[in-house]
Scaffold this active site. Structure first.
Site, short mmCIF file in Angstrom:
data_model
loop_
_atom_site.label_atom_id
_atom_site.label_comp_id
_atom_site.label_asym_id
_atom_site.label_seq_id
_atom_site.Cartn_x
_atom_site.Cartn_y
_atom_site.Cartn_z
N TYR A 71 0.83 -1.20 0.00
CA TYR A 71 0.00 0.00 0.00
C TYR A 71 0.87 1.25 0.00
CZ TYR A 71 -3.80 3.20 0.92
OH TYR A 71 -4.71 4.22 0.80
N THR A 124 -10.23 17.65 -24.91
CA THR A 124 -11.54 17.53 -24.24
C THR A 124 -11.44 17.49 -22.71
OG1 THR A 124 -11.37 15.16 -24.61
CG2 THR A 124 -12.71 16.40 -26.17
N ARG A 381 -14.66 13.00 -36.35
CA ARG A 381 -14.24 14.19 -35.61
C ARG A 381 -14.72 15.40 -36.41
NH1 ARG A 381 -12.08 13.35 -30.25
NH2 ARG A 381 -14.26 12.80 -30.19
#
Ligand SMILES: *Cc1c(COP(=O)(O)O)cnc(C)c1O
Length: 458
Positions: A71, A124, A381
């Site tokens: 971890y 984007t 596109r």
């Protein structure tokens, strides 16, 4: 041009299936002429995206087996940190699950409400992560980038006059930071020159502005600098990369492209304040600061992939495979965006299908027709991706109406490129017989993912 020889041999293969003509016809209709809705098993050559689609090397797979899944303090994190320092020259690294995780942390730290972020075009997820803390992304790319026929060698360059205008119009305090994307995705994989980065750094120094890169495709950008910019002909790619990064205050990075892995990302910087703030946030949104949402094995694959992806012979093959596809198409006069970029070929659908109205969705039509002809999957596109105007609700028809053929890294052979080119050339010869589409289902958000279409009579 000769097809570029691959700097690798193939040890593992994944069988792919070419569906029959009958099945292709049926599949594209079931998908409502939207290539996003095709089943992957109906696709022969998948050119939808270069994101997370690379083939890893034996060395990367071997690295997966030594994943340290502790971890805290995983040794793979320290290998990643070392790779980032060696290749990019940044000493501080914050790992994230993928690129947008890094954007989230970096931009939430740097952007305040009503500030602007000038950038060479936009991406984007980057645009959205500037908007979420209340900012606005504004375009500062050179005009040449918007013209598909213009052969400028560095169409990704920032326009310093536009930058000056933003400073004059808004005032320095309204500029959150300056964002520079390497090998600009939306412009067609077009590079930024070293000269431009250097000048932009001086500009940012004058106004005490931070300069943050989206370094996702920086290795491919470095290859273009070596190929095209005087003084770099013999410079090792890593030296070019380190010089590029030395002009920045930090970078966000999606590992799913130039790092040759299927998942991962990070941000990196030499700025202690950025590092401390983002390392503080990573534990809230991604995971502990020594894994940030990645498994130990994934960090190892990223660390090894970052180094591998800077090998000159590999990059030369990579860029030339894209170019090879582009040259075959140009030789047959198929209209494409020029010059060919680093990761994709863009077909100019308005020139390819001039008999169609804009409302008949030429790029969507062409992507569907390519699939039906050859089971090659491309992506629209153009106006479907652009969506409607927020205020008027009308369709917006952008200047560029394109179909993107994105080449995954190390996945397809040059024969696959020849197969793709010959299907598109064949379609181009009978382009007058391709009927347009009518949109019959339109989702409210990001409609291009799920919209459905039907063929209209010719
Ligand atoms: C892919 C990409 C991103 C986002 O990265 P993800 O890993 O998909 O979250 C950001 N910027 C650029 C330029 C990209 O191509």
């Amino acid at each position: 041009m000769q097809p570029p020889a691959e700097p690798f041999k193939i040890k593992v293969v994944e069988p792919v299936n070419l569906p029959s003509e009958e099945r292709r016809k049926e599949a594209i209709r079931e998908a409502g002429f939207n290539t996003f809705l095709l089943l992957s098993e109906d696709v022969y050559i998948d050119l939808l995206t270069d994101s997370g689609t690379a083939a890893m090397s034996d060395n990367q797979w071997a690295g997966m087996m030594i994943g340290d899944e502790a971890y805290a303090g995983s040794k793979n994190f320290y290998n990643l940190e070392k790779a980032v320092l060696d290749v990019l020259g940044y000493k501080y690294v914050v790992p994230t699950h993928q690129g947008r995780g890094a954007e989230h942390l970096m931009f939430q730290h740097l952007v305040k409400p009503n500030q602007i972020v000038p950038r060479n075009m936009y991406f984007t997820t980057s645009k959205l992560h500037v908007e979420i803390p209340g900012g606005k992304m504004v375009d500062a790319i050179i005009d040449e980038a918007h013209d598909p026929e213009n052969l400028h060698p560095f169409k990704g360059d920032m326009d310093l006059n536009k930058m000056q205008k933003y400073v004059d119009d808004y005032g320095v305090e309204k500029i959150a930071f300056v964002s520079v994307e390497m090998n600009v995705n939306m412009a067609g994989g077009q590079p930024v020159s070293m000269d431009n980065l250097r000048k932009l750094r001086e500009f940012c120094n004058d106004y005490k502005l931070k300069m943050i890169y989206d370094a996702t495709r920086s290795s491919e950008n470095a290859y273009f600098i070596r190929e095209r910019e005087t003084g770099y002909e013999d410079t090792p790619i890593i030296e070019i990369l380190r010089e590029m990064m030395s002009y920045s205050d930090g970078s966000v990075y999606s590992s799913k492209k130039d790092c040759l892995v299927n998942i991962g990302g990070f941000l990196a910087t030499n700025d202690k304040e950025i590092f401390e703030a983002t390392r503080n946030m990573v534990v809230i949104y991604e995971g502990l600061h020594t894994y940030g949402g990645m498994a130990g094995r994934d960090m190892e694959a990223v660390a090894r992939g970052l180094r591998e992806g800077t090998q000159y012979e590999y990059l030369k093959y990579r860029v030339n495979q894209v170019r090879y596809l582009g040259e075959m198409l140009m030789e047959a006069n198929v209209p494409i965006v020029k010059p060919t970029g680093g990761h994709a070929i863009f077909l100019n659908a308005l020139k390819f299908l001039p008999h169609l109205e804009r409302e008949q969705w030429p790029a969507q039509t062409l992507a569907g027709a390519i699939y039906e002809d050859s089971a090659v999957r491309a992506m629209e596109r153009g106006a479907v991706s652009k969506g409607r105007d927020k205020e008027t609700g009308e369709n917006v028809f952008p200047a560029l109406e394109l179909v993107r053929l994105t080449i995954p890294r190390r996945v397809y052979t040059n024969t696959h490129m020849e197969y793709t080119a010959s299907s598109i050339i064949n379609l181009y010869e009978k382009r007058n017989t391709i009927p347009g589409l009518k949109m019959v289902y339109e989702p409210k958000y990001l409609r291009f993912f799920q919209a459905k279409f039907e063929q209209m009579p010719l």
